[in-house]
Design a protein around this motif. Structure first.
Motif, mmCIF file in Angstrom:
data_model
loop_
_atom_site.group_PDB
_atom_site.id
_atom_site.type_symbol
_atom_site.label_atom_id
_atom_site.label_comp_id
_atom_site.label_asym_id
_atom_site.label_seq_id
_atom_site.Cartn_x
_atom_site.Cartn_y
_atom_site.Cartn_z
ATOM 1 N N UNK A 1 8.170 -4.826 -13.147
ATOM 2 C CA UNK A 1 8.395 -3.631 -12.317
ATOM 3 C C UNK A 1 7.087 -2.873 -12.122
ATOM 4 N N UNK A 2 6.351 -2.741 -13.205
ATOM 5 C CA UNK A 2 5.068 -2.029 -13.116
ATOM 6 C C UNK A 2 4.150 -2.751 -12.143
ATOM 7 N N UNK A 3 4.109 -4.087 -12.256
ATOM 8 C CA UNK A 3 3.238 -4.867 -11.373
ATOM 9 C C UNK A 3 3.676 -4.711 -9.929
ATOM 10 N N UNK A 4 4.982 -4.775 -9.702
ATOM 11 C CA UNK A 4 5.503 -4.632 -8.345
ATOM 12 C C UNK A 4 5.144 -3.269 -7.776
ATOM 13 N N UNK A 5 5.336 -2.256 -8.599
ATOM 14 C CA UNK A 5 5.021 -0.899 -8.146
ATOM 15 C C UNK A 5 3.542 -0.778 -7.797
ATOM 16 N N UNK A 6 2.717 -1.425 -8.629
ATOM 17 C CA UNK A 6 1.278 -1.369 -8.397
ATOM 18 C C UNK A 6 0.949 -2.005 -7.052
ATOM 19 N N UNK A 7 1.552 -3.157 -6.803
ATOM 20 C CA UNK A 7 1.308 -3.868 -5.538
ATOM 21 C C UNK A 7 1.774 -3.001 -4.362
ATOM 22 N N UNK A 8 2.981 -2.474 -4.512
ATOM 23 C CA UNK A 8 3.511 -1.628 -3.435
ATOM 24 C C UNK A 8 2.592 -0.438 -3.198
ATOM 25 N N UNK A 9 2.170 0.167 -4.288
ATOM 26 C CA UNK A 9 1.289 1.342 -4.195
ATOM 27 C C UNK A 9 -0.003 1.004 -3.483
ATOM 28 N N UNK A 10 -0.620 -0.098 -3.917
ATOM 29 C CA UNK A 10 -1.898 -0.491 -3.315
ATOM 30 C C UNK A 10 -1.729 -0.818 -1.836
ATOM 31 N N UNK A 11 -0.659 -1.556 -1.526
ATOM 32 C CA UNK A 11 -0.394 -1.901 -0.132
ATOM 33 C C UNK A 11 -0.225 -0.636 0.696
ATOM 34 N N UNK A 12 0.561 0.279 0.150
ATOM 35 C CA UNK A 12 0.794 1.536 0.869
ATOM 36 C C UNK A 12 -0.516 2.251 1.121
ATOM 37 N N UNK A 13 -1.386 2.258 0.104
ATOM 38 C CA UNK A 13 -2.664 2.956 0.244
ATOM 39 C C UNK A 13 -3.502 2.301 1.336
ATOM 40 N N UNK A 14 -3.538 0.965 1.315
ATOM 41 C CA UNK A 14 -4.338 0.239 2.308
ATOM 42 C C UNK A 14 -3.771 0.464 3.715
ATOM 43 N N UNK A 15 -2.441 0.345 3.822
ATOM 44 C CA UNK A 15 -1.800 0.539 5.125
ATOM 45 C C UNK A 15 -2.026 1.949 5.639
ATOM 46 N N UNK A 16 -1.920 2.872 4.727
ATOM 47 C CA UNK A 16 -2.128 4.278 5.061
ATOM 48 C C UNK A 16 -3.494 4.467 5.697
ATOM 49 N N UNK A 17 -4.468 3.894 5.031
ATOM 50 C CA UNK A 17 -5.846 4.005 5.476
ATOM 51 C C UNK A 17 -5.999 3.326 6.842
ATOM 52 N N UNK A 18 -5.376 2.146 6.974
ATOM 53 C CA UNK A 18 -5.483 1.402 8.214
ATOM 54 C C UNK A 18 -4.830 2.172 9.355
ATOM 55 N N UNK A 19 -3.633 2.696 9.064
ATOM 56 C CA UNK A 19 -2.892 3.459 10.061
ATOM 57 C C UNK A 19 -3.722 4.664 10.491
ATOM 58 N N UNK A 20 -4.395 5.236 9.508
ATOM 59 C CA UNK A 20 -5.166 6.436 9.776
ATOM 60 C C UNK A 20 -6.364 6.132 10.662
ATOM 61 N N UNK A 21 -6.771 4.889 10.681
ATOM 62 C CA UNK A 21 -7.852 4.496 11.554
ATOM 63 C C UNK A 21 -9.193 5.043 11.125
ATOM 64 N N UNK A 22 -9.429 5.085 9.828
ATOM 65 C CA UNK A 22 -10.779 5.385 9.366
ATOM 66 C C UNK A 22 -10.941 6.699 8.652
ATOM 67 N N UNK A 23 -12.007 7.408 9.032
ATOM 68 C CA UNK A 23 -12.457 8.527 8.203
ATOM 69 C C UNK A 23 -11.824 9.856 8.582
ATOM 70 N N UNK A 24 -10.969 9.850 9.564
ATOM 71 C CA UNK A 24 -10.468 11.123 10.058
ATOM 72 C C UNK A 24 -9.085 11.456 9.546
#
Lengths: 164, 169
Positions: A8-31
Motif C-alpha cells: 500500500x505504501x509503495x502504491x501510494x508513493x507511485x500514485x503520489x509521484x505520478x500525480x506530482x509529475x502530471x500536475x507539473x506537466x498539466x501546469x506547463x512549466x514554471x508558471x
C-alpha cells in the motif's frame, strides 16, 4: 501483516509521484503554483488579499511572517495562537524550499539560504518576470496593488500565473 | 425609524416587508404549482431568518447588555447612528482607511475592495444573509477594522448600531 502495508505504501508513493509529475506537466512549466488547499489558510489569509501559494516563499519567510502578524505590511493581522500554528505548519510544509520546491524552486533563485524575504514582489525572479509591466499599468484602477495577482493573471486562483 | 429600535425587533421589519412585497402579487395569480413554489420559498426564507439569525440576535443582545452597563441612558441601537459611523471620514486610524467606506465602498449592497484589490462581499444582510452569524468572526473584524479606521476599539454601542444598520439594509 507487513506485506500489505508495504504494498500500500509503495502504491501510494507511485500514485503520489505520478500525480506530482502530471500536475507539473498539466501546469506547463514554471508558471504553476498549487493554490492553497488548507481551509484555515484560505479563510484567514484570503480575506484581505489573494491567499498566495505557499510555494512562492521559502519556509523561513513564512515562519517570520506568521510571527509578525501584528505588523503585517502595515496591518494588524493577528490571529489566535492555535490558528497561527496550524497555518504556519501548512505554509512551512509546502514552501518553495520544502514540499513545494517543484514549483517554487525557480521563483526563489537568488535568495540566499536561510533568508526570509517577506514580499513575493521583491524576489529577484519576480522582479525580473514583471519588468515588462509599466508603471502606468500598475496604477490602473483595477490593479490597485502588486498583491492583486488576479488582476492580470486571470487564473491565479487556480494556480496559473502565465504571462497574459 | 430614526432612533433606537429594540433588539428583538431588529430583523422583524425586514422580514415583514419581504413577505408582503412577495406574497401579494403571487396570490393574485391562481397558478397552483407556482404558488406552491412561492410558499415553499417564502417559508424557507422565513426559516432562514428565524433559524439562522439566532447568533446575530444573540450577539446584538450581548452588545446591548454591555452597552447598557457602560451607559445607563442607553435606549437601544440605532441604524442611523450606525450609518453615520459607517460613512464618516474619521481618519484616526491608518492613512489609507479614513472611513469604513474606504474599503467597503459607498453602497452597502454592493461589493467593496481591499487595499490589495480583493473584492469584499457586500455588507448589507439583504444581499449577504450569511453575514454576522459567526460571532468570533464579527468580533475579529470589528477589532481589526475599528483599529484601522478609528485608531481604537469600537464600543459595544457602536458595534450594535453598525450591526443594526447592516441588518436594516
Amino acid at each position: 501483516m507487513n506485506l500489505p502495508v508495504r504494498s500500500i505504501a509503495a502504491a501510494l508513493l507511485v500514485i503520489g509521484l505520478t500525480a506530482a509529475v502530471l500536475d507539473k506537466a498539466r501546469a506547463g512549466g514554471d508558471d504553476y503554483f498549487p493554490p492553497v488547499t488548507h481551509k484555515l489558510t484560505t479563510d484567514e489569509c484570503g480575506s484581505c488579499h489573494m491567499a498566495f501559494p505557499p510555494a512562492m516563499l521559502p519556509a523561513a519567510s513564512w515562519r517570520r511572517m506568521m510571527n509578525e502578524l501584528d505588523q503585517h505590511f502595515g496591518d494588524n493581522a493577528s490571529v489566535d495562537a492555535e490558528t497561527a500554528a496550524s497555518i504556519t505548519r501548512y505554509l512551512v510544509a509546502n514552501a518553495a524550499d520544502t514540499g513545494g520546491r517543484t514549483y517554487g524552486r525557480k521563483l526563489i533563485r537568488g535568495v540566499s539560504n536561510g533568508a526570509a524575504p517577506q514580499r513575493i514582489t521583491e524576489l529577484p525572479k519576480w522582479v525580473h518576470e514583471h519588468d515588462e509591466v509599466s508603471p502606468r499599468e500598475w496604477k490602473q484602477k483595477d490593479v490597485g496593488s502588486k498583491a492583486n495577482c488576479p488582476a492580470c493573471h486571470v487564473d491565479a486562483q487556480l494556480g496559473y500565473f502565465e504571462d497574459d | 425609524m430614526n432612533a433606537g429600535f429594540s433588539i428583538g425587533s431588529v430583523a422583524a421589519p425586514h422580514t415583514a416587508s419581504t413577505l408582503n412585497d412577495k406574497t401579494h402579487p403571487l396570490r393574485t395569480h391562481e397558478i397552483m404549482t407556482l404558488s406552491h413554489y412561492a410558499i415553499a420559498f417564502l417559508c424557507a426564507l422565513g426559516l432562514a431568518n428565524t433559524t439562522f439569525a439566532g447568533p446575530r440576535d444573540a450577539l446584538l443582545e450581548r452588545y446591548a447588555m454591555t452597552a447598557k452597563a457602560a451607559e445607563p441612558a442607553f435606549a437601544g441601537f440605532s441604524a442611523n447612528r450606525g450609518e453615520a459611523l459607517h460613512r464618516t471620514e474619521h481618519a484616526k486610524g491608518k492613512a489609507d482607511t479614513p472611513a469604513c467606506t474606504s474599503c467597503h465602498g459607498p453602497n452597502v449592497r454592493a461589493a467593496g475592495r481591499t487595499r490589495s484589490g480583493k473584492p469584499i462581499e457586500p455588507m448589507a444582510i439583504s444581499v449577504s444573509p450569511e453575514r454576522y452569524l459567526d460571532t468570533a468572526k464579527v468580533e475579529k473584524w470589528f477589532k481589526r477594522n475599528c483599529d484601522e479606521v478609528l485608531g481604537r476599539e469600537c464600543t459595544p454601542r457602536e458595534k450594535g448600531d453598525w450591526l443594526a444598520y447592516m441588518t436594516s439594509q
